[in-house]
Design an enzyme around this catalytic site. Structure first.
Site, PDB file in Angstrom:
ATOM      1  N   ASP A 299      -9.216  -9.229   0.012  1.00 22.28           N
ATOM      2  CA  ASP A 299      -8.492  -8.571   0.902  1.00 22.28           C
ATOM      3  C   ASP A 299      -8.061  -7.779   0.001  1.00 22.28           C
ATOM      4  O   ASP A 299      -8.420  -6.421   0.622  1.00 22.28           O
ATOM      5  CB  ASP A 299      -6.511  -8.976   0.847  1.00 22.28           C
ATOM      6  CG  ASP A 299      -5.909  -8.420   1.513  1.00 22.28           C
ATOM      7  OD1 ASP A 299      -5.497  -8.535   2.980  1.00 22.28           O
ATOM      8  OD2 ASP A 299      -5.699  -7.697   1.611  1.00 22.28           O
TER       9      ASP A 299
ATOM     10  N   ASN B  90       0.518  -1.497  -0.667  1.00 22.26           N
ATOM     11  CA  ASN B  90       0.060   0.667  -0.252  1.00 22.26           C
ATOM     12  C   ASN B  90       0.987   0.973   0.176  1.00 22.26           C
ATOM     13  O   ASN B  90       2.017   1.163  -0.065  1.00 22.26           O
ATOM     14  CB  ASN B  90      -1.019  -0.090   0.963  1.00 22.26           C
ATOM     15  CG  ASN B  90      -0.535  -0.125   2.675  1.00 22.26           C
ATOM     16  OD1 ASN B  90       1.153   0.091   2.490  1.00 22.26           O
ATOM     17  ND2 ASN B  90      -0.920  -0.448   3.867  1.00 22.26           N
TER      18      ASN B  90
END
Length: 307
Positions: free
Chosen positions: A214, A24
């Site tokens: 996810d 991320n």
């Protein structure tokens, strides 16, 4: 290490450096990336074992992933070392234990990030609907086989119970409600299943599905708390039906519970089969993901309570 009949076999299946597209914006590797590596390692060792006997050629399909905790975050630049071991076989299924260790190649520091248990079912290359027999393994102790059989029966019962309560549907919200409600953060992703998503038999890799699940759960968590979030754990992921190449899958997630430091998110995967097939939309996979909110320094943050 060979995985024919004999002692349970361990094999280092994967080693890969974590890159920016695995993580991320804060540099934490996505939980889905780790889950995908875990499944790849399990699929390799179980498929190899199931083809070590004299039976017909087959491919191991993922049926279930037991609860797995993300013990430590993994970061960009670290090397993921994934090892897998077959710990139990029944007539038609294989239990695989997978460990993930991250390594900082600059300092040499290593840490365990994940331990997971996966169950695979071997499907014939000639007939995708035919489950073939699994070559047995030998156990160092009789207790190991008894313990494995107990785990097998428990997961089989749980899969059946989960499938029976799978009628729930996540409906889209046209005008999102106020912040911190279920409708405000719930999210969906629609994906056309292509050849690169699939096994030799033309159905989706379990790891591909888990990575998408996810991703959706992460969007729900980020929308809810608007901070950096990471996967803390995943409850049992049950694969109820195969998803064929060419299908359109809808991955939907919604917040179901918050504690002071964590968020529980329910995720469904529904599949729309080929246009010319009579089968209607069906529930393919279901699971619960738990996320935590982190500060810029990587410290846990309080989670806004779900309304």
């Amino acid at each position: 290490g060979g995985v024919g009949p004999g002692p349970p076999a361990a094999e280092r299946c994967l080693r890969r450096i974590m890159r920016p597209d695995d993580a991320n914006v804060a540099g934490n590797v996505h939980g889905g990336t780790v889950l995908k590596m875990i499944e790849e390692a399990g699929a390799i060792i179980s498929t190899r074992h199931c083809n070590s006997g004299t039976g017909e050629p087959c491919v191991a399909a993922l049926a279930r992933v037991e609860r797995t905790d993300f013990l430590s975050p993994m970061c960009i630049g670290e090397v993921a070392n994934v090892s897998a071991e077959i710990t139990y076989t029944s007539k038609h299924s294989v239990e695989v234990q997978v460990n993930v260790m991250s390594e900082n190649i600059l300092t040499g520091a290593k840490k365990v990030t994940n331990k997971a248990t996966l169950w695979y079912v071997p499907l014939s290359l000639k007939n995708v609907n035919k489950v073939v027999e699994v070559p047995p393994i030998q156990y160092a102790r009789k207790e190991q086989e008894d313990e494995g059989r107990k785990r097998y029966e428990e997961q089989k019962l749980d899969r059946l119970e989960t499938k029976q309560r799978n009628g729930d549907v996540i409906m889209p919200v046209i005008n999102p409600a106020e912040p911190h409600t279920v409708g405000y953060s719930q999210s969906s992703l629609i994906h056309l299943v292509g050849p690169s998503d699939c096994t030799l038999l033309g159905f989706v890799h379990g790891g591909v599905t888990m990575k998408l699940m996810d991703e959706v759960a992460g969007i729900v968590a980020a929308r809810h708390c608007k901070t950096n979030i990471v996967t803390a754990s995943v409850d049992a992921i049950n694969f109820h039906e195969k998803i064929k190449k060419g299908s359109v899958i809808t991955i939907s997630g919604r917040m179901t519970f918050t504690s002071n430091k964590s968020m529980e998110i329910e995720v469904f995967v529904d599949a729309d089969p080929f246009v010319d097939e009579p089968q209607e939309r069906y529930r393919a996979v279901s699971a619960f993901f738990t996320y935590v909110s982190l500060s810029k320094e990587g410290k846990p943050l309080p989670v806004p309570q779900l309304l």
